[in-house]
Each structure stands twice: as structure tokens, then as C-alpha cells.
Design an enzyme around this catalytic site. Structure first.
Site, PDB file in Angstrom:
ATOM      1  N   SER A 112       0.804  -1.218   0.000  1.00  0.00           N
ATOM      2  CA  SER A 112       0.000   0.000   0.000  1.00  0.00           C
ATOM      3  C   SER A 112       0.841   1.273   0.000  1.00  0.00           C
ATOM      4  CB  SER A 112      -0.960  -0.049   1.176  1.00  0.00           C
ATOM      5  OG  SER A 112      -1.840   1.025   1.114  1.00  0.00           O
ATOM      6  N   HIS A 113       0.661   2.092   1.031  1.00  0.00           N
ATOM      7  CA  HIS A 113       1.324   3.396   1.089  1.00  0.00           C
ATOM      8  C   HIS A 113       2.742   3.292   1.644  1.00  0.00           C
ATOM      9  CE1 HIS A 113      -0.543   2.246   4.771  1.00  0.00           C
ATOM     10  NE2 HIS A 113       0.254   3.061   5.432  1.00  0.00           N
TER      11      HIS A 113
ATOM     12  N   ASP B 171      -1.095   1.251  -4.122  1.00  0.00           N
ATOM     13  CA  ASP B 171      -1.931   0.285  -4.839  1.00  0.00           C
ATOM     14  C   ASP B 171      -3.264   0.860  -5.292  1.00  0.00           C
ATOM     15  OD1 ASP B 171      -2.695   0.444  -2.156  1.00  0.00           O
ATOM     16  OD2 ASP B 171      -3.533  -1.574  -2.158  1.00  0.00           O
TER      17      ASP B 171
ATOM     18  N   ASP C  75      -5.839   2.343  -3.771  1.00  0.00           N
ATOM     19  CA  ASP C  75      -7.128   2.281  -3.084  1.00  0.00           C
ATOM     20  C   ASP C  75      -7.390   3.489  -2.187  1.00  0.00           C
ATOM     21  OD1 ASP C  75      -5.279   1.538  -1.196  1.00  0.00           O
ATOM     22  OD2 ASP C  75      -6.235  -0.363  -0.651  1.00  0.00           O
ATOM     23  N   ARG C  76      -6.345   4.242  -1.870  1.00  0.00           N
ATOM     24  CA  ARG C  76      -6.571   5.424  -1.021  1.00  0.00           C
ATOM     25  C   ARG C  76      -6.754   6.678  -1.864  1.00  0.00           C
ATOM     26  NH1 ARG C  76      -2.996   5.293   4.415  1.00  0.00           N
ATOM     27  NH2 ARG C  76      -3.411   3.135   4.973  1.00  0.00           N
TER      28      ARG C  76
ATOM     29  N   THR D 175     -11.298  -0.895  12.288  1.00  0.00           N
ATOM     30  CA  THR D 175     -10.413  -0.486  11.194  1.00  0.00           C
ATOM     31  C   THR D 175     -10.090  -1.691  10.311  1.00  0.00           C
ATOM     32  OG1 THR D 175      -9.449   1.280  12.477  1.00  0.00           O
ATOM     33  CG2 THR D 175      -8.106   0.396  10.700  1.00  0.00           C
TER      34      THR D 175
ATOM     35  N   GLU E 145     -13.114   5.342   5.612  1.00  0.00           N
ATOM     36  CA  GLU E 145     -12.250   5.351   6.792  1.00  0.00           C
ATOM     37  C   GLU E 145     -11.449   6.639   6.819  1.00  0.00           C
ATOM     38  OE1 GLU E 145     -10.574   1.286   7.922  1.00  0.00           O
ATOM     39  OE2 GLU E 145     -10.329   1.388   5.772  1.00  0.00           O
TER      40      GLU E 145
ATOM     41  N   SER F  25      -8.442   6.821   7.219  1.00  0.00           N
ATOM     42  CA  SER F  25      -7.116   6.580   6.640  1.00  0.00           C
ATOM     43  C   SER F  25      -7.138   6.746   5.120  1.00  0.00           C
ATOM     44  CB  SER F  25      -6.623   5.199   7.030  1.00  0.00           C
ATOM     45  OG  SER F  25      -7.584   4.220   6.673  1.00  0.00           O
TER      46      SER F  25
ATOM     47  N   LYS G 228     -11.594  -0.264  -0.973  1.00  0.00           N
ATOM     48  CA  LYS G 228     -11.681   1.182  -1.128  1.00  0.00           C
ATOM     49  C   LYS G 228     -11.072   1.530  -2.477  1.00  0.00           C
ATOM     50  CE  LYS G 228      -7.651   1.980   1.863  1.00  0.00           C
ATOM     51  NZ  LYS G 228      -7.418   0.679   2.531  1.00  0.00           N
TER      52      LYS G 228
ATOM     53  N   ARG H  87      -1.438   5.245  16.963  1.00  0.00           N
ATOM     54  CA  ARG H  87      -2.280   6.261  16.334  1.00  0.00           C
ATOM     55  C   ARG H  87      -3.200   6.852  17.398  1.00  0.00           C
ATOM     56  NH1 ARG H  87      -0.876   5.194  11.240  1.00  0.00           N
ATOM     57  NH2 ARG H  87      -1.294   3.221  10.213  1.00  0.00           N
TER      58      ARG H  87
HETATM   59  C1  G16 Z   1      -5.224  -0.609   5.312  1.00  0.00           C
HETATM   60  C2  G16 Z   1      -6.629  -1.090   5.489  1.00  0.00           C
HETATM   61  C3  G16 Z   1      -7.492   0.031   5.983  1.00  0.00           C
HETATM   62  C4  G16 Z   1      -6.905   0.654   7.223  1.00  0.00           C
HETATM   63  C5  G16 Z   1      -5.481   1.093   6.960  1.00  0.00           C
HETATM   64  C6  G16 Z   1      -4.774   1.573   8.198  1.00  0.00           C
HETATM   65  O1  G16 Z   1      -5.175   0.306   4.269  1.00  0.00           O
HETATM   66  O2  G16 Z   1      -7.164  -1.581   4.280  1.00  0.00           O
HETATM   67  O3  G16 Z   1      -8.748  -0.504   6.230  1.00  0.00           O
HETATM   68  O4  G16 Z   1      -7.653   1.745   7.639  1.00  0.00           O
HETATM   69  O5  G16 Z   1      -4.742   0.002   6.473  1.00  0.00           O
HETATM   70  O6  G16 Z   1      -4.673   0.521   9.100  1.00  0.00           O
HETATM   71  P1  G16 Z   1      -3.806   0.657  10.406  1.00  0.00           P
HETATM   72  O7  G16 Z   1      -4.360   1.831  11.140  1.00  0.00           O
HETATM   73  O8  G16 Z   1      -4.003  -0.652  11.113  1.00  0.00           O
HETATM   74  O9  G16 Z   1      -2.374   0.908   9.982  1.00  0.00           O
HETATM   75  P2  G16 Z   1      -4.068   0.186   3.151  1.00  0.00           P
HETATM   76  O10 G16 Z   1      -4.369   1.295   2.206  1.00  0.00           O
HETATM   77  O11 G16 Z   1      -2.762   0.341   3.895  1.00  0.00           O
HETATM   78  O12 G16 Z   1      -4.239  -1.186   2.585  1.00  0.00           O
END
Ligand code: G16
Length: 544
Positions: free
Chosen positions: A113-114, A280, A282-283, A345, A364, A366, A377, A497
């Protein structure tokens, strides 16, 4: 096809987090590490012989070798067809759509992801089920348990596949389809939004836009949809070429990491609309000329205006948000008299509600928003939603946001992240917080009186499954909240967080800076959790 069974030894750290298994590339490159996890997934699934697996990733370092390994393992384990995005690329929402559209058994998405990419950075893998959504907790737990006692994995003896040429390759009973990663997704977007109106608004210059693909997966998607199909100028999409290391940056769409976008959106002659997506795809981060829209507000504004979007004009069944997301969308749901669900979450918790038709939109804090069109997402979907809103309402982003606050009030919101905290210290903080919970209700701190203090637990209304320990909540009589959670997506130490939220009904106070408006709550949060005291840090690493 010759199949070999290879002996392996288990690793004890393959417990998937919020969204799949994320580790440093070097961890994934250990002998058998990726293979163990993939075999653990396959061993935990049933009745997929001859069925279809979707495979693709965000193009980060190790994407291609991992795909070649997974192809051989999927072949050896009996899949009948593998659909792969050209170049091994598929955005997470596109993969979700392709799983659904082609009735695949499931899919493997390779992404962290990010998180940053490169030989010394992060890699990840997650399994999505046949509805296109992330595997639910009962499955991810099964993968983990299997990984703890796995002793072999299966590989087919086949040559590496040419991932760059579109077409179908047949190897005995297995067919491997290399598809264009964008086409199906672009068609889906066209079926949701008013592309004609968007073309007019962009073509006439009413909407000027800037999209930052952050050298991640959405570059090709944004170019095709925003530039080729909707007529935005080619310089409207920046950092459009996917790179294995994302150009050395974090593909994390926030004002700190999408720096160039932020500078232009808050500079002179800013475009009407600006957005960024993540590794990826989705955000999403939404901005307008001189305004940043918090993800929580974005979700609420989408819900309040969904009737203006063709696909949602008929009906908004309900909405859902993750627990730490602000309560802005709850106010919209109450006003429209539709249900609003509060989930832990993790996008996986929306899947059952979407499948059961209980909700249309969800999101969310995030930087994630989505709808029932896929089971992930979806970054570009959110971008198109906002563009469609601007075109329909003929208002700037700032006007849309202010109008919303005037009607519903503003939930002033921010999140403070303390990253790479030593595990022992982080666990100590959580224990310390827990120990205070029973005595907090009824206590008053300045203008804040504690109404409830607990650990969030969720009972899924569809399948009755219970997920406990999903974050510590301290809620106040005036509706304000402080929430503490340890992230489930980090790869180094623990990330604490802290989510802070306060409601402001008075429109004359809506333009406050969030950090100042939340100053008292920020101090209270430190009083409760002692992160600064226990780590010696003076400020959070990231504020969003
Ligand atoms: C993932 C999940 C999200 C979540 C985010 C942050 O996003 O798909 O549902 O809100 O992580 O999670 P955490 O607070 O546990 O780090 P992504 O975009 O990283 O796949």
C-alpha cells in the site's frame, strides 16, 4: 506439467495485519518465506481446482519475481486459470473488480500500500475472496495457523511467463491470461459516473485538475481515464509512471508526502481540484484550491450528495465508517434516516455489509472511501465522485465543504501517528491506558467530561463473528472522542495512532485550524497515554 513438492520450515511471523502480510522485502526474500505464506493460503482454501485466480500488484520492487513464483505455485496447486495484469500490475480496486467480473475464485494482490518500496523497503501480499474483498479474519487466522506448521510447498516446473504481452498462454490444463490492467476498471467507472458531463466540465475549463499518482499504480489508470477519456491536459497527471521504489518517496496520499500537489493546491493559480492516490490505488486524498478535505468529511459529503451521482441517484441504502473515523457521516445518515454502521479499522469489515446490501457507501479516516461497486476502497473512484459533484453542483471544493458544515456542523478532526515505537513501550502504553478505563467515566477534565471509556469490540451483524480489542475509546459528554490504536500495517516496531475529534455546530467557528481547535484534547491524550513521556519524543511523526 511436472510438479515438485519442496520441503520447508515454518516462520513464526506470518500473521496478517490490518490488510494482509506486510514485511520488509528482505524478509520476503528469505528462502521459502513467500512460498510458505502462499501455500498456507492455498492449504486453507477449499474446492478451487480448475477455478480462476486473479494476480497482480502495485509494481513495487519484488513484484515481478513474486508473481513468477505465485504462477508456478497456483499451477501446482490446481488452479485452472490465472488472470494477470500486464506487467504484473493491477490496482487493488481493479483487482477487486476483475475478481467479481470474471467470477474468479479469489485473487492475490501484491502490495504494501502506502509503505515505501525498494530493496530495503516494504512488500506485502493479501488474499481477496470471491466477492472481490479482503479475506475476512476467520480466513486470515487460518492462513496464519497453517503457516506455523507448514512443512512443504508445491511448485510446477514451468518457464517464467512473459508478463508484458497481452494474450493467453495455455500450459496443459492451465490457461494464463495477461490482460490490460485498466480497461475493465475504466468501463466500470464509466458506468457509475456522468462521463459526458465530466468531459464538458473539463473540456470547457470549468474544472481544472491535478492528480498525483506518486509514481505508483494509479498512473496508467489516471492517464487513461482523466486524460484520454475525460480530456484533462496531459500535465494534469503528475508522477504518472509506476516505479519500483516510487521514486524514493512514500506513496502515501497526504499533505506531507504528496508535496508537489500540496504546494500547487495551496499556491497561486491553484487548480479547482487536486487529488492523490497511494501505492496500490485504493486510497485517496481530496483537495481543492486552498482547501484540504479530511477523509472523514469527504465520506460525509459524498453521502450527503450521493443522489447527484448516476449510480447512486436511486438509493443510498446505508453507510458505514470505521470506528476511528469521525462521526460526520453519522449526522448525514441520521438526517436522511438511513442506517450507519461502525466497524473496526480494516476494509475487510465492510465486506459482509456490502454483500448483504445493507450499505452503499463506506469509508475510513485513513484516506479510504468506496461503495458497493467493488469490495475495496477505491482512490480514483473517489476522485471521479468529487469531480462529478463539482460538475453537478457548479461549486468549488471549498464551497461544497462549507455548505456541508453549515448544514450538519463540523467534526473537527485529526490523527497523530507515532511511528516505529519500541514494542515494549507501545505495549506498556496500551496496558497503561487499559488500566485507567474503569475509573474514567464521570471524570471531568476542563470542558470535557468522560461519558464512556472502553475497548471497541464489534459483532458483525451478518455472520455474528466478534472482533475484540479494536482500539481504546474515550468518549465525552459533548460528543468529542479520543481514540488510541496500534496500527496493523507497519513493518518496524509499533505505530501508535491517536485520533482526536470535536464537534463544532457554530458556523462562525468552522474555519479554525484543527490542531488549535483540538489543543485541549491533544493535551488530554498525552495525559492518558504518556507517549511523549515514555518515548522522550516531542511531537508525532505524522499529523493528518
Ligand atoms: C489498510 C486497510 C485500511 C486501514 C489502513 C490503516 O489500508 O485496508 O482498512 O484503515 O490500512 O490501518 P492501520 O491503522 O491498522 O495501519 P491500506 O491502504 O494500507 O491497505
Amino acid at each position: 506439467m511436472q510438479i515438485e513438492t519442496i520441503t520447508t520450515h515454518p516462520y513464526n511471523d506470518q500473521n496478517p495485519g490490518t490488510s494482509g502480510l506486510r514485511k520488509k522485502v528482505k524478509v520476503f526474500q528469505q528462502p521459502g518465506y513467500l512460498e510458505n505464506f502462499v501455500q498456507s493460503i492455498f492449504d486453507s482454501l477449499h474446492d478451487f481446482s480448475g477455478k480462476t485466480l486473479v494476480l497482480g500488484g502495485d509494481g513495487r520492487y519484488f513484484n515481478r519475481p513474486a508473481i513468477q513464483i505465485i504462477i508456478k505455485m497456483a499451477a501446482a496447486n490446481g488452479f485452472g486459470k490465472i488472470i494477470i495484469g500486464q506487467g504484473g500490475l493491477l490496482s487493488t480496486p481493479a483487482a477487486s473488480h476483475i475478481i467479481r467480473k470474471y467470477n474468479a475464485f479469489g485473487g492475490l494482490i501484491l502490495s504494501a500500500s502506502h509503505n515505501p518500496g525498494g530493496p530495503d523497503e516494504d512488500f506485502g501480499i493479501k488474499y481477496n475472496i470471491g466477492n472481490g474483498g479482503p479475506a475476512p479474519e476467520k480466513d486470515t487466522t487460518a492462513f496464519y495457523l497453517r503457516s506455523l506448521n507448514i512443512d512443504s510447498y508445491k511448485m510446477a516446473h514451468i518457464e517464467d511467463i512473459d508478463l508484458d504481452s497481452i494474450g493467453t498462454i495455455q500450459i496443459d490444463d492451465l490457461s494464463i491470461a495477461i490482460i490490460d490492467p485498466v480497461t475493465d476498471y475504466a468501463e466500470l467507472m464509466q458506468s457509475i459516473f456522468d462521463f459526458n458531463l465530466l468531459k464538458q466540465s473539463i473540456g470547457s475549463g470549468y474544472i481544472t485538475l491535478l492528480f498525483d499518482a506518486m509514481h505508483a499504480i494509479t498512473g496508467p489508470y489516471a492517464k487513461r481515464i482523466l486524460v484520454d477519456m475525460l480530456g484533462a491536459t496531459s500535465d494534469s497527471v503528475i508522477n504518472a509512471e509506476p516505479l519500483e521504489d516510487f521514486g524514493g518517496h512514500h506513496p502515501d496520499p497526504n499533505l506531507a508526502h504528496a508535496k508537489e500537489l500540496a504546494e500547487r493546491m495551496f499556491g497561486p493559480a491553484a487548480p479547482v481540484f487536486g487529488a492523490a492516490s497511494d501505492g496500490d490505488g485504493d486510497r485517496n486524498m481530496i483537495t481543492g484550491s486552498n482547501i484540504f478535505v479530511t477523509p472523514s468529511d469527504s465520506l460525509a459529503i459524498m453521502a450527503a450528495n450521493a443522489h447527484l451521482i448516476p449510480a447512486y441517484a436511486q438509493e443510498l441504502r446505508g453507510v458505514a465508517r470505521s470506528m476511528p473515523t469521525s462521526q460526520a457521516v453519522d449526522r448525514v445518515a441520521a438526517c436522511y434516516n438511513i442506517p450507519c454502521y461502525e466497524t473496526p479499522t480494516g476494509w475487510k469489515f465492510f465486506g459482509n455489509l456490502l454483500d448483504a446490501g445493507k450499505i452503499t457507501l463506506c469509508g475510513e479516516e485513513s484516506f479510504g472511501t468506496g461503495s458497493d461497486h467493488v469490495r475495496e476502497k477505491d482512490g480514483l473512484w473517489a476522485v471521479l465522485f468529487w469531480l462529478n459533484l463539482i460538475a453537478r453542483k457548479r461549486q468549488s471544493v471549498a464551497d461544497i465543504v462549507h455548505e456541508h458544515w453549515q448544514k450538519f456542523g463540523r467534526d473537527i478532526y485529526c490523527r497523530h501517528d507515532y511511528e516505529a515505537v519500541e514494542m515494549d513501550i507501545a505495549n506498556g502504553i496500551v496496558e497503561h491506558l487499559r488500566s485507567q478505563l474503569p475509573a474514567l467515566p464521570g471524570q471531568t477534565f476542563g470542558e470535557y467530561t468522560v461519558k464512556y471509556a472502553d475497548e471497541f469490540s464489534y459483532e458483525d451483524p451478518i455472520d455474528g463473528s466478534i472482533s475484540s480489542n479494536q482500539g481504546i475509546r474515550i468518549g465525552f459528554e459533548n460528543g468529542s472522542r479520543i481514540i488510541f490504536r496500534l496500527s496493523g500495517t507497519g513493518t518496524v516496531g509499533a505505530t501508535l495512532r491517536i485520533y482526536l475529534e470535536r464537534f463544532e455546530a457554530d458556523a462562525s467557528k468552522h474555519d479554525q485550524d484543527a490542531q488549535s481547535a483540538l489543543a485541549e484534547l491533544i493535551n488530554l491524550a498525552e495525559q492518558f497515554c504518556e507517549i511523549k513521556k515514555r518515548t522522550g519524543r516531542i511531537e508525532p511523526d505524522v499529523v493528518t
